[in-house]
Design a protein around this motif. Structure first.
Motif, PDB file in Angstrom:
ATOM      1  N   ASP A  74       0.825  -1.208   0.000  1.00 26.69           N
ATOM      2  CA  ASP A  74       0.000   0.000   0.000  1.00 26.69           C
ATOM      3  C   ASP A  74       0.856   1.253   0.000  1.00 26.69           C
ATOM      4  O   ASP A  74       0.552   2.240  -0.669  1.00 26.69           O
ATOM      5  N   THR A  78       0.641   1.929  -4.146  1.00 28.17           N
ATOM      6  CA  THR A  78      -0.618   2.625  -4.390  1.00 28.17           C
ATOM      7  C   THR A  78      -0.739   3.932  -3.619  1.00 28.17           C
ATOM      8  O   THR A  78      -1.366   4.864  -4.087  1.00 28.17           O
ATOM      9  N   VAL A  83      -5.685  -1.509   2.336  1.00 30.85           N
ATOM     10  CA  VAL A  83      -6.323  -2.439   1.417  1.00 30.85           C
ATOM     11  C   VAL A  83      -5.613  -3.799   1.452  1.00 30.85           C
ATOM     12  O   VAL A  83      -6.147  -4.779   1.972  1.00 30.85           O
ATOM     13  N   TYR A  84      -4.378  -3.860   0.928  1.00 32.55           N
ATOM     14  CA  TYR A  84      -3.627  -5.111   0.985  1.00 32.55           C
ATOM     15  C   TYR A  84      -3.183  -5.403   2.415  1.00 32.55           C
ATOM     16  O   TYR A  84      -3.008  -6.556   2.799  1.00 32.55           O
ATOM     17  N   GLY A  87      -6.173  -7.116   3.536  1.00 30.23           N
ATOM     18  CA  GLY A  87      -6.567  -8.208   2.641  1.00 30.23           C
ATOM     19  C   GLY A  87      -5.677  -9.431   2.754  1.00 30.23           C
ATOM     20  O   GLY A  87      -6.171 -10.566   2.816  1.00 30.23           O
ATOM     21  N   GLU A 121      -8.894 -10.366  -5.150  1.00 30.66           N
ATOM     22  CA  GLU A 121      -9.213  -9.424  -6.225  1.00 30.66           C
ATOM     23  C   GLU A 121     -10.568  -8.744  -5.973  1.00 30.66           C
ATOM     24  O   GLU A 121     -10.710  -7.540  -6.179  1.00 30.66           O
ATOM     25  N   THR A 124     -10.165  -6.188  -3.091  1.00 25.31           N
ATOM     26  CA  THR A 124      -9.551  -4.921  -3.510  1.00 25.31           C
ATOM     27  C   THR A 124     -10.496  -4.152  -4.438  1.00 25.31           C
ATOM     28  O   THR A 124     -10.569  -2.923  -4.363  1.00 25.31           O
ATOM     29  N   TRP A 127     -13.104  -2.464  -2.248  1.00 25.94           N
ATOM     30  CA  TRP A 127     -12.496  -1.381  -1.458  1.00 25.94           C
ATOM     31  C   TRP A 127     -12.173  -0.172  -2.329  1.00 25.94           C
ATOM     32  O   TRP A 127     -12.458   0.953  -1.982  1.00 25.94           O
ATOM     33  N   TYR A 128     -11.534  -0.424  -3.501  1.00 21.98           N
ATOM     34  CA  TYR A 128     -11.175   0.690  -4.375  1.00 21.98           C
ATOM     35  C   TYR A 128     -12.421   1.337  -4.984  1.00 21.98           C
ATOM     36  O   TYR A 128     -12.440   2.532  -5.254  1.00 21.98           O
TER      37      TYR A 128
ATOM     38  N   SER B 132      -1.673  -3.701 -10.354  1.00 24.36           N
ATOM     39  CA  SER B 132      -3.098  -3.606 -10.059  1.00 24.36           C
ATOM     40  C   SER B 132      -3.801  -3.149 -11.317  1.00 24.36           C
ATOM     41  O   SER B 132      -3.228  -2.417 -12.122  1.00 24.36           O
TER      42      SER B 132
END
Lengths: 172, 281
Positions: A74, A78, A83-84, A87, A121, A124, A127-128, B132
């Motif tokens: 993260d 990103t 998130v990860y 996750g 997947e 994420t 969440w995104y 991603s």
């Protein structure tokens, strides 16, 4: 190889997998992200799942390391925290729960890997989407992201399964 | 399975999810601010970047090796094509030199010292790409110490590819123009047609399936044809004027039939990036 060596090798391999994910994504961007399809590399997830299922002693503190590697993901990739970082430990928790019920062989591990790829997947994606980073419909997500991602990662999984099993067999 | 949904565990799971959503919302909310990322986050990124260089180096080396092999195979055809271009270029270069000298003189007479089209270039290597499908981001190897600033436009050799979204001391993150999320910034661009008339607008989206940029809500009467050049307009202040974006692919009416929508073929190949240039105003 001795078990104490594996305890050092596991976190190192985890971070190598993390940075390889990014480096390979850039090198093979033309193939992995050929529009509209995008397949995301998940070497980190693969390394974690091998460790959970192939290590018989359950003494690698995988949960803690997966939290750290998710945090770095993260942080570095990103810039969106949480998130990860959540996750990946979630995946470890789920794997630990289902491990006693499973007969371990190539096919069951393959199925577990598919399920976990889907969970991560989807997690994420939800969440995104909530934070408006991702803007895609569920149908597009399944066809253009989830499908290719599972296909690509399964191919890598099949190649790496036997070397990895050898490594863990030599330890236990 | 009863254990899985025991009361205590359920509470823990819910608390963890709430913390996760909270962290995510905060980081999304503050990431467009000028002062972000905070020092501690910059430090973490610099450390991760240093480790990444060690791992990315052999991978990138492998890539450049395969690239040079494929280059070698195309050498003959490329050489013939380039020879033709070189002859034309010499002429164009002389014209450009005279024009830019004249431009400088005229600007001096007008006492116009800084123009929109001036910029300094910082060249950087691409370290990695975010694995991603939601964030088309690159991490490049130059940061604040090399003079990279937030929101600066980034180009490859052939054209505009995106803008800087996060600056650390030794590396920075670049968001590609193919990012379609609503949080990404849009570029101010202009199209010049063969008669010399210009149309201003902004990049309003990216069509994944056809790999085209779109410029929506164009109400101007100026005729635009396929192949007209698209450059940044310099309006808005973040981007220098005259960075090459691409060429017009199609012009069509939008869904309501009131304004037209221009589709643009980007000049840069967004999937093959090893060296990029950051343009600083």
């Amino acid at each position: 190889m001795r078990y104490s060596r594996l305890k050092i090798l596991f976190p190192i391999g985890l971070f190598v997998a993390l940075f390889l994910d990014g480096a390979l994504s850039n090198v093979f961007a033309g193939k992995l992200f050929s529009y509209p399809y995008s397949s995301v590399l998940h070497l980190v997830l693969m390394w974690i799942i091998f460790a959970v299922f192939l290590d018989d002693r359950d003494d690698l503190s995988i949960g803690m390391w997966s939290f750290f590697v998710g945090l770095v993901f993260d942080w570095y990739y990103t810039g969106i925290f949480g998130v990860y970082m959540i996750g990946l430990p979630l995946i470890v928790y789920i794997c630990r729960q289902i491990k006693p019920w499973l007969d371990q062989n190539f096919l069951t591990l393959l199925m577990v890997y598919i399920i976990n790829l889907t969970i991560l997947e989807t997690f994420t994606f939800i969440w995104y989407s909530m934070s408006h980073v991702a803007s895609s419909t569920v149908a597009d997500f399944t066809v253009y992201t989830l499908g290719p991602t599972i296909a690509t990662n399964l191919a890598i999984f099949v190649i790496l399964y036997y070397p990895m099993r050898r490594l863990y067999l030599s330890v236990n | 399975m009863q254990k899985f949904f025991s009361n205590r565990k359920l509470v823990i799971v819910i608390i963890v999810l709430i913390i996760s959503v909270g962290l995510m919302s905060v980081s999304v909310a503050i990431r467009d601010k000028k002062s972000t990322p905070p020092l501690i986050q910059q430090f973490g990124n610099d450390v991760a970047g240093a480790v990444d260089r060690v791992i990315a180096l052999p991978v990138n080396g492998l890539q450049s090796a395969t690239n040079s092999v494929s280059d070698l195979l195309n050498t003959y055809q490329e050489n013939q094509k380039l020879k033709k271009q070189v002859d034309q270029l010499a002429q164009a270069k002389v014209t450009a030199q005279t024009t830019s000298a004249e431009n400088k003189q005229l600007r001096k007479q007008l006492k116009l010292n800084e123009s929109l089209s001036d910029y300094t270039a910082v060249t950087a290597n691409v370290l990695t790409r975010t694995p991603s499908s939601w964030m088309n981001q690159l991490v490049i190897s130059k940061g604040a110490t090399a003079g990279v600033k937030k929101n600066a436009p980034v180009m490859s050799q052939s054209g505009l590819i995106g803008r800087v979204v996060e600056v650390n001391q030794t590396n920075s993150k670049v968001e590609l123009i193919s990012n379609t999320s609503s949080t990404s910034d849009k570029f101010a661009i202009q199209i010049t047609n063969s008669a010399g008339k210009t149309v201003n607008g902004i990049v309003s989206g990216y069509d994944k399936s056809s790999n085209l940029l779109t410029m929506g809500s164009v109400t101007s009467n100026v005729k635009i044809k396929k192949g007209d050049k698209v450059v940044t307009s310099g309006l808005g202040g973040n981007t220098p004027k005259g960075l090459y974006v691409g060429t017009v692919a199609t012009v069509k009416q939008d869904d309501y039939g009131l304004a037209s929508e221009v589709e643009i073929t980007p000049a840069a190949d967004l999937s093959d990036l090893t060296v990029v240039t950051v343009a600083e105003q």
